[in-house]
Enzyme design. Structure first.
Site, PDB file in Angstrom:
ATOM      1  N   ARG A  57       1.205  -1.294   0.394  1.00 34.59           N
ATOM      2  CA  ARG A  57      -0.299  -0.031   0.339  1.00 34.59           C
ATOM      3  C   ARG A  57       0.878   0.744   0.198  1.00 34.59           C
ATOM      4  NH1 ARG A  57      -2.208   2.042   4.845  1.00 34.59           N
ATOM      5  NH2 ARG A  57      -1.810  -0.134   5.554  1.00 34.59           N
ATOM      6  N   TYR A 110     -15.627  21.089  -9.648  1.00 41.59           N
ATOM      7  CA  TYR A 110     -15.882  19.789  -9.759  1.00 41.59           C
ATOM      8  C   TYR A 110     -17.513  19.275  -9.262  1.00 41.59           C
ATOM      9  CZ  TYR A 110     -15.668  14.493  -9.816  1.00 41.59           C
ATOM     10  OH  TYR A 110     -15.270  13.276 -10.424  1.00 41.59           O
ATOM     11  N   ASP A 182      -7.208  21.827  -9.169  1.00 43.06           N
ATOM     12  CA  ASP A 182      -7.018  20.229  -9.911  1.00 43.06           C
ATOM     13  C   ASP A 182      -6.692  20.647 -11.522  1.00 43.06           C
ATOM     14  OD1 ASP A 182      -8.385  18.752 -11.711  1.00 43.06           O
ATOM     15  OD2 ASP A 182     -10.185  18.604  -9.962  1.00 43.06           O
ATOM     16  N   LYS A 207      -8.165  10.448 -16.745  1.00 46.79           N
ATOM     17  CA  LYS A 207      -9.306  11.192 -18.143  1.00 46.79           C
ATOM     18  C   LYS A 207      -7.381  11.647 -18.991  1.00 46.79           C
ATOM     19  CE  LYS A 207     -12.814  12.742 -16.032  1.00 46.79           C
ATOM     20  NZ  LYS A 207     -12.794  12.464 -14.650  1.00 46.79           N
TER      21      LYS A 207
END
Length: 394
Positions: A57, A110, A182, A207
């Site tokens: 992790r 967003y 962002d 994206k």
């Protein structure tokens, strides 16, 4: 990878170590949870935080390869891969905020980011104030003693306002406030937040970085070592980590991002300019267009534009807009963007804005221009607008 290399070279080479992997071009995919240690001393030697492999992790050579490439593109200290774009946003916010703190969040943000602020951060005692995306240096008046983070999204992914990032950063830094942005729309290829003083750059790597609509990925890039340690500690404690196969797909997509993004840019501008000439269209929301309200800031701070933009139609009924959208052949409807395929959706920013009022003359659409032939896309849109007109006349 030296800092003098150009972006295309960095995207092609950063994070790859063929000599350490038997000459193989692409970094190997490590599927790992347990990391073994040869001695008790090695097991107990914590060392410098996040510099060695201790558990899957925390990171593996697979995550390192992607993170190194993103960090090299951003020009920052280090990056952190997580499992989605929203995980990057929520992980960064929770790493830097605690109960009693105040967050300044851009009003054009967003939608899921707004939901996280209103539903989760509020529940844990963090107050959010939404601010006008065009506030610039005036944000200084909103900064309180308990303000810890100013969050930007430029341009906004639904209404496409361009923020005066340097002015906002200057005001925040004067008060010791961390700044985040962002940067998914532009990617570090067309906007480098750290060059403008931003502390944390966030991406829905799902994206443009992945670019093929086949993997979920988020990334947090930190300007300094101190910002990295805070962000990495916070995300590690919350259990954020990216899966190895998605990391591989993100690395693969990153290598061609420059080529794809330039095609997205050129095709989107052609479609946007064509839409400006249509009688059914009131406004096109694209900061790279010379008559866009945000064009001057975009031209000052950005080196390019992406394939995502908005269109405000003249007043039209919902059945007429539905007729436009339902018959599209090349444009699909789906809640994402950045892939090779073109997308179109209706959007309603007026329903969620709180600090400012979003006024539109008619229905608003959001388009992502993919890698199809631009003339074919324009033909698909022309047929859709004809359906709109027929439905309106019926």
């Amino acid at each position: 990878m030296t800092s003098t290399r150009k972006s295309d070279t960095i995207l092609t080479h950063a994070g790859r170590k063929p000599r350490a992997n038997h000459g193989i071009v692409n970094p190997p995919v490590y599927h790992a949870s347990t990391i073994l240690f040869p001695t008790v001393a090695a097991l107990e030697d914590v060392g410098k935080p996040f510099e060695t492999y201790r558990y899957g992790r925390q990171g593996t050579p697979t995550s390192d390869a992607f993170e190194e490439a993103v960090s090299a593109m951003e020009g920052g200290h280090r990056a952190i891969a997580v499992e989605s774009g929203l995980a990057a946003i929520t992980g960064a916010l929770t790493a830097f905020l605690k109960a009693g703190d105040h967050l300044l969040m851009v009003d054009s943000v967003y939608g899921p980011t707004r939901i996280f602020c209103d539903k989760v951060l509020k529940r844990f005692g963090v107050e959010t104030t939404y601010y006008d995306p065009l506030i610039g240096g005036g944000i200084a008046e909103l900064i309180r003693e308990e303000t810890r983070v100013v969050f930007m999204e430029s341009p906004g992914s639904h209404t496409f306002e361009v923020q005066d990032v340097p002015a906002i950063v200057e005001a925040a830094r004067a008060r010791g406030v961390v700044t985040m942005i962002d940067n998914t729309w532009a990617t570090p290829l067309f906007f480098r937040p750290f060059d403008h003083g931003v502390d944390i750059s966030l991406h829905a790597a799902t994206k443009y970085m992945v670019g093929h609509s086949d993997a979920m990925m988020g990334v947090i890039a930190a300007r300094t070592e101190a910002h990295f340690i805070t962000a990495k500690t916070g995300t590690y404690q919350l259990g954020h980590c990216a899966g190895p196969d998605d990391l591989y797909l993100a690395q693969r997509g990153l290598r061609t991002m420059a080529v794809r993004l330039r095609h997205h840019q050129d095709a989107a501008l052609k479609v946007a300019e064509w839409l400006q000439g249509r009688p059914e269209v009131s406004r096109v929301l694209h900061p790279a267009l010379p008559d866009d309200p945000g064009h001057a800031l975009w031209k000052r701070d950005f080196t390019g534009s992406s394939g995502l933009f908005g269109v405000i139609l003249n007043p039209a009924s919902k059945p007429a807009v539905d007729a436009l959208l339902d018959g599209m052949e090349l444009f699909a409807m789906g809640y994402s963007w950045g892939g090779y395929e073109s997308l179109i959706i209706p959007t309603h920013p007026e329903k969620i804005r709180s600090a400012t009022t979003w006024k539109a003359e008619g229905p608003t659409l959001r388009l992502h221009i993919g890698l199809e032939d631009v003339d074919d896309l324009i033909d698909d849109l022309a047929r859709g607008l004809e359906r709109l007109n027929r439905a309106a006349a019926a």
